[in-house]
Design a protein around this motif. Structure first.
Motif, PDB file in Angstrom:
ATOM      1  N   VAL A  19       0.838  -1.202   0.000  1.00  0.00           N
ATOM      2  CA  VAL A  19       0.000   0.000   0.000  1.00  0.00           C
ATOM      3  C   VAL A  19       0.871   1.250   0.000  1.00  0.00           C
ATOM      4  CG1 VAL A  19      -1.698   1.334   1.285  1.00  0.00           C
ATOM      5  CG2 VAL A  19      -1.943  -1.135   1.107  1.00  0.00           C
ATOM      6  N   LEU A  20       1.881   1.281   0.863  1.00  0.00           N
ATOM      7  CA  LEU A  20       2.754   2.449   0.940  1.00  0.00           C
ATOM      8  C   LEU A  20       3.463   2.690  -0.401  1.00  0.00           C
ATOM      9  CD1 LEU A  20       4.397   2.117   4.480  1.00  0.00           C
ATOM     10  CD2 LEU A  20       2.382   3.430   3.790  1.00  0.00           C
ATOM     11  N   LEU A  23       0.925   4.097  -2.815  1.00  0.00           N
ATOM     12  CA  LEU A  23       0.639   5.496  -2.487  1.00  0.00           C
ATOM     13  C   LEU A  23       1.791   6.399  -2.913  1.00  0.00           C
ATOM     14  CD1 LEU A  23      -0.963   5.128   1.067  1.00  0.00           C
ATOM     15  CD2 LEU A  23      -2.138   5.531  -1.107  1.00  0.00           C
ATOM     16  N   ASN A  26       1.569   7.110  -6.380  1.00  0.00           N
ATOM     17  CA  ASN A  26       0.331   7.852  -6.674  1.00  0.00           C
ATOM     18  C   ASN A  26      -0.594   7.061  -7.604  1.00  0.00           C
ATOM     19  OD1 ASN A  26      -1.371  10.111  -6.354  1.00  0.00           O
ATOM     20  ND2 ASN A  26      -0.637  11.032  -8.242  1.00  0.00           N
ATOM     21  N   PRO A  30      -4.698   1.690  -4.788  1.00  0.00           N
ATOM     22  CA  PRO A  30      -3.642   1.027  -4.018  1.00  0.00           C
ATOM     23  C   PRO A  30      -4.100  -0.271  -3.360  1.00  0.00           C
ATOM     24  CG  PRO A  30      -4.439   2.999  -2.879  1.00  0.00           C
ATOM     25  CD  PRO A  30      -5.015   3.029  -4.251  1.00  0.00           C
ATOM     26  N   GLU A 135       0.176  -1.463 -10.004  1.00  0.00           N
ATOM     27  CA  GLU A 135      -0.416  -1.897  -8.724  1.00  0.00           C
ATOM     28  C   GLU A 135      -0.092  -3.360  -8.443  1.00  0.00           C
ATOM     29  OE1 GLU A 135      -4.036   1.252  -9.460  1.00  0.00           O
ATOM     30  OE2 GLU A 135      -4.361  -0.893  -9.768  1.00  0.00           O
ATOM     31  N   VAL A 285      -8.279   0.569   2.478  1.00  0.00           N
ATOM     32  CA  VAL A 285      -7.338   1.183   1.543  1.00  0.00           C
ATOM     33  C   VAL A 285      -8.119   1.850   0.412  1.00  0.00           C
ATOM     34  CG1 VAL A 285      -5.363   0.807   0.043  1.00  0.00           C
ATOM     35  CG2 VAL A 285      -5.665  -0.625   2.077  1.00  0.00           C
ATOM     36  N   SER A 288      -5.646   8.247  -1.679  1.00  0.00           N
ATOM     37  CA  SER A 288      -4.228   8.563  -1.511  1.00  0.00           C
ATOM     38  C   SER A 288      -3.758   8.482  -0.066  1.00  0.00           C
ATOM     39  CB  SER A 288      -3.954   9.977  -2.044  1.00  0.00           C
ATOM     40  OG  SER A 288      -4.756  10.926  -1.351  1.00  0.00           O
ATOM     41  N   GLY A 289      -4.495   7.784   0.787  1.00  0.00           N
ATOM     42  CA  GLY A 289      -4.105   7.661   2.187  1.00  0.00           C
ATOM     43  C   GLY A 289      -5.193   6.979   2.977  1.00  0.00           C
TER      44      GLY A 289
END
Length: 341
Positions: A19-20, A23, A26, A30, A135, A285, A288-289
């Motif tokens: 995920v990080l 992100l 961008n 994610p 992804e 998830v 963008s966060g």
């Protein structure tokens, strides 16, 4: 820490790292990176690497082929719909008959998703295809790195590469035709009723199509049960807890760790745990966060529910028509496991 707990912790960390990374790049979805990391993770290092490689290869081939097809047949709804149906039919057949079934499954399912986007939002097809590849690659990379760095005692399991026999090929052809009918149903319903998250509906319905048509309702109900458990837990986190990166990270890892206990149990209800983790990831998830709204989450969960309903009804009808029986007329059990997308 037991071996099972170590496996569950590595899986949770792989999903979080995926995920990080998504992100940081961008990427639009994610949660697909997290799902890829989860699906690829396992106790057998050789399988983690080979499955990850097949997932990436299948995804890239599917995205590239579908993008060029969507470009060549842009605006031709009927032609693109036929390509979607053909992709699913071919993919389901290869899924149960090819030694590289996982790559075939990912290529055809991913290609279907790209073609679906070209029908709904033609201008987003190229971006979707590129993001999808990134992804999936992010999730696979995260799973491989965590496995290589944090698993001091890897094991190796021999994979079954027995060629499909005539009975299996016959059932695979039935499953492929059934998949095509299911996809036609989804396309028609979406065309006239504007279904919520039709892509999720298509994924849900097709990845659960069993080799033995008419006898796969248990997995559908397990998927629905796991979706309710994981989805409701994730929604509770989103609604009641602050959108803080540290808190969100800890809860994401904890949830995956807990739900993956059933996933890795090897019991008959293991798929409930699988779907619980997937639903939890899809709620936790977004964007963008840490999630700040439940609207896209509810759309995806609705897509899963509708996909399950369509598949269950289709299976019941297929069973009434006599599909899924052996050549002697008795039901048989599946010979190959389903490869999730």
């Amino acid at each position: 820490m037991t071996a099972n707990e170590g496996l569950r912790l590595r899986t949770a960390l792989a999903c979080w790292c995926a995920v990080l990374l998504a992100l940081f790049l961008n990427l639009d979805n994610p949660w697909w990176a997290a799902i890829s990391a989860f699906i690829v993770s396992g106790a057998d290092r050789k399988t983690v690497v080979s499955k990850g490689a097949l997932r990436v290869i299948g995804t890239v081939i599917g995205c590239a082929a579908a993008f060029y097809a969507a470009t060549f047949f842009a605006g031709q709804y009927l032609t693109l719909s036929v390509l979607i149906i053909g992709s699913i039919v071919f993919g389901i057949y290869k899924r149960y008959t090819s030694p590289y079934s996982y790559a075939w499954t990912l290529a055809c399912v991913t290609g279907t998703l790209v073609l679906f986007v070209s029908l709904q939002n033609p201008g987003e097809t190229r971006a979707f295809a590129i993001d999808r590849c990134l992804e999936i690659s992010s999730g696979v990379l995260a799973a491989m790195l965590v496995e290589l760095l944090l698993n001091p005692r890897p094991i190796s399991v021999e994979q079954d590469k027995t060629p499909a026999d005539a009975e299996t090929r016959r059932h695979a052809m039935e499953a492929a035709v059934f998949a095509g009918i299911i996809m036609v149903t989804i396309l028609v319903l979406d065309r006239y009723f504007d279904l919520p998250s039709p892509i999720q509906i298509a994924v849900t319905a097709t990845v659960m199509i069993p080799l033995q048509i008419g006898y796969g309702t248990k997995k559908a109900f397990d998927r629905l049960s796991g979706c309710l458990i994981g989805g409701s837990t994730g929604l509770a986190v989103v609604v009641f807890l602050p959108a803080n990166l540290l808190v969100w990270s800890l809860l994401l890892i904890a949830g995956i760790f807990v739900f993956s206990r059933t996933h890795f149990s090897g019991l008959s209800n293991a798929y409930v745990g699988t779907q619980a983790v997937l639903a939890y990831l899809m709620t936790m998830v977004t964007g963008s966060g840490p999630p700040t709204t439940v609207e896209p989450v509810l759309d995806r969960l609705a897509g899963i529910f509708i996909g399950v309903v369509i598949l269950v009804i289709g299976n019941l009808l297929a069973a009434e028509l006599g599909f899924g029986r052996s050549s002697q007329g008795a039901s048989i059990s599946e010979k190959k496991p389903t490869a999730p997308a």
